[in-house]
Scaffold this motif. Structure first.
Motif, PDB file in Angstrom:
ATOM      1  N   LYS A 167       0.937  -1.180  -0.025  1.00  0.00           N
ATOM      2  CA  LYS A 167       0.026   0.001   0.071  1.00  0.00           C
ATOM      3  C   LYS A 167       0.986   1.199  -0.049  1.00  0.00           C
ATOM      4  O   LYS A 167       1.931   1.261   0.595  1.00  0.00           O
ATOM      5  CB  LYS A 167      -0.835  -0.062   1.330  1.00  0.00           C
ATOM      6  CG  LYS A 167      -1.759   1.292   1.358  1.00  0.00           C
ATOM      7  CD  LYS A 167      -2.584   1.216   2.426  1.00  0.00           C
ATOM      8  CE  LYS A 167      -4.083   0.153   1.895  1.00  0.00           C
ATOM      9  NZ  LYS A 167      -5.261   0.321   2.755  1.00  0.00           N
ATOM     10  N   LEU A 211      -1.949   0.664  -4.971  1.00  0.00           N
ATOM     11  CA  LEU A 211      -1.249  -0.441  -4.413  1.00  0.00           C
ATOM     12  C   LEU A 211      -0.642  -0.927  -5.553  1.00  0.00           C
ATOM     13  O   LEU A 211      -0.692  -0.679  -6.897  1.00  0.00           O
ATOM     14  CB  LEU A 211      -2.545  -1.501  -4.440  1.00  0.00           C
ATOM     15  CG  LEU A 211      -3.739  -1.243  -2.967  1.00  0.00           C
ATOM     16  CD1 LEU A 211      -4.665  -2.272  -3.285  1.00  0.00           C
ATOM     17  CD2 LEU A 211      -2.887  -1.621  -1.727  1.00  0.00           C
ATOM     18  N   LEU A 240       0.479  -4.692   2.558  1.00  0.00           N
ATOM     19  CA  LEU A 240      -0.851  -4.413   2.918  1.00  0.00           C
ATOM     20  C   LEU A 240      -1.220  -5.544   4.031  1.00  0.00           C
ATOM     21  O   LEU A 240      -2.005  -5.269   4.830  1.00  0.00           O
ATOM     22  CB  LEU A 240      -1.684  -4.885   1.595  1.00  0.00           C
ATOM     23  CG  LEU A 240      -3.149  -4.674   1.393  1.00  0.00           C
ATOM     24  CD1 LEU A 240      -3.696  -3.361   1.786  1.00  0.00           C
ATOM     25  CD2 LEU A 240      -3.600  -5.435   0.313  1.00  0.00           C
TER      26      LEU A 240
END
Length: 289
Positions: A167, A211, A240
Motif C-alpha cells: 500500500k 497499491l 498490505l
C-alpha cells in the motif's frame, strides 16, 4: 515387456522414433519420455514401472551397436515377411512358415555364424544383461536427478505477488485534482527502478492511495525501505498484510509440449498474461474501494 519376445516389440515406436533415428535422437527421446513416466513421478500409477522398464530396454538395445544391428536385422526381416505374406494365400503361408521353422531347427545347435537372426539377437540381449549398459545407468541416474530436482521445487518457498501487495500513501486533499502530485505514470517512474512491476493501480475513489505488486521479494523490500517519492510530498510504503508471505508451487514447471517458436502458442501466452494483469488490477480496485 519381460513376457514378450524382444523381436515382437517395436522399440522405435516406444520412443516415437523410426529405424533411421540417430543415437542422439534416441537418447533425447528416452529422456523426454522417462521424465513423464518415471515411477518416482507417478507413485500412484501401477503401470509406470512397466512403461519405464520398456523405455530403458529400448535405450539399452538401441544404443549398443551390436545389439541394435541384430535387432534392426530382425525388424527389417519381419517387415519384409509381412509384405510377402500379403502376397501369399493362406495355404502358401503355412507351407512357407513350416519351411522356415524346419530351417531354424536345422540350424539350431550350430556355431554362432549359423544362428538365425532371432538367435543372434537373443545372444546380444543376453550379453547386455551380463555386462550391463553403462549408458543406460548414466541416463537413468540423470533422469532420476532431474525428477528429484523437479519434485523438490514443488515445496520450494516462492514469491506470489498477489499475496504481497504494497500500500502506498501520500498527502492529498479530497478536492486536489493533482492528487498530491502523483498519478500512475509518476509512481511507476519512481518504483520501476527496484524491479519488474506486476500491477500498479491508483485508487479511483481515495485520494493519496495506491497499491503495487512487484515480481519478486527483493524489489518489494527495497521499495518499502528506500522509496520516498517527491521531496515536497513523501510516499509511505508498507505491506498490505503487515508482512511478506511465501508460498509453495502447486506444480513444477516442465518443458512445453508446444514449441516456443509456435506463433499461436506465443499469442495465447500473451493473451493469458494480459488477462491475468487485468484481473489483478480489478482485484486491487475492489480492495481500494
Amino acid at each position: 515387456m519381460a513376457k514378450t519376445k524382444i523381436e515382437d516389440v517395436d522399440l522405435y515406436a516406444i520412443l516415437d522414433l523410426t529405424i533411421s533415428a540417430t543415437e542422439s535422437e534416441i537418447k533425447k527421446a528416452y529422456r523426454k519420455k522417462a521424465l513423464q513416466c518415471h515411477p518416482d513421478k507417478n507413485p500412484d500409477d501401477p503401470k509406470a514401472a512397466e512403461a519405464f522398464h520398456e523405455l530403458s530396454r529400448a535405450l539399452e538395445i538401441l544404443t549398443d551397436a551390436a545389439a541394435r544391428s541384430a535387432y534392426d536385422k530382425v525388424l527389417r526381416a519381419k517387415e519384409a515377411a509381412k509384405l510377402r505374406h500379403k502376397e501369399l494365400d493362406s495355404k502358401r503361408q503355412k507351407l512357407k512358415e513350416d519351411l522356415e521353422r524346419r530351417e531354424r531347427e536345422a540350424m539350431s545347435g550350430s556355431g554362432m555364424n549359423n544362428l538365425t537372426d532371432e538367435q543372434k539377437l537373443a545372444a546380444e540381449i543376453q550379453r547386455l544383461q551380463r555386462e550391463g549398459s553403462k549408458l543406460l545407468q548414466e541416463e537413468q541416474k540423470r533422469v532420476k536427478e532431474e525428477i528429484q530436482r523437479s519434485l523438490g521445487r514443488l515445496t520450494e518457498p516462492v514469491w506470489d505477488s498477489s499475496l504481497n501487495r504494497i500500500k502506498i500513501k501520500w498527502k492529498a486533499d479530497k478536492t486536489d485534482e493533482s492528487n498530491g502530485g502523483y498519478d500512475e505514470a509518476i509512481l511507476r517512474k519512481f518504483l520501476k527502478k527496484y524491479g519488474d512491476i506486476v500491477a500498479l493501480i491508483v485508487s479511483p475513489k481515495k485520494k493519496g492511495s495506491a497499491l503495487v505488486e512487484f515480481a519478486n521479494k527483493e524489489a518489494s523490500d527495497m521499495a518499502i525501505e528506500f522509496e520516498k517519492g517527491l521531496p515536497e510530498n513523501p510516499l509511505t510504503l508498507q505491506w498490505l498484510n503487515e508482512k511478506p508471505v511465501l508460498t509453495t508451487k502447486r506444480e513444477a514447471p516442465g518443458p512445453s509440449l508446444v514449441s516456443d517458436r509456435d506463433y499461436e502458442s506465443l499469442v495465447m501466452t500473451k493473451m493469458r498474461q494480459a488477462a491475468e494483469r487485468q484481473r489483478l488490477i480489478e482485484e486491487m480496485k475492489k480492495e481500494e474501494s
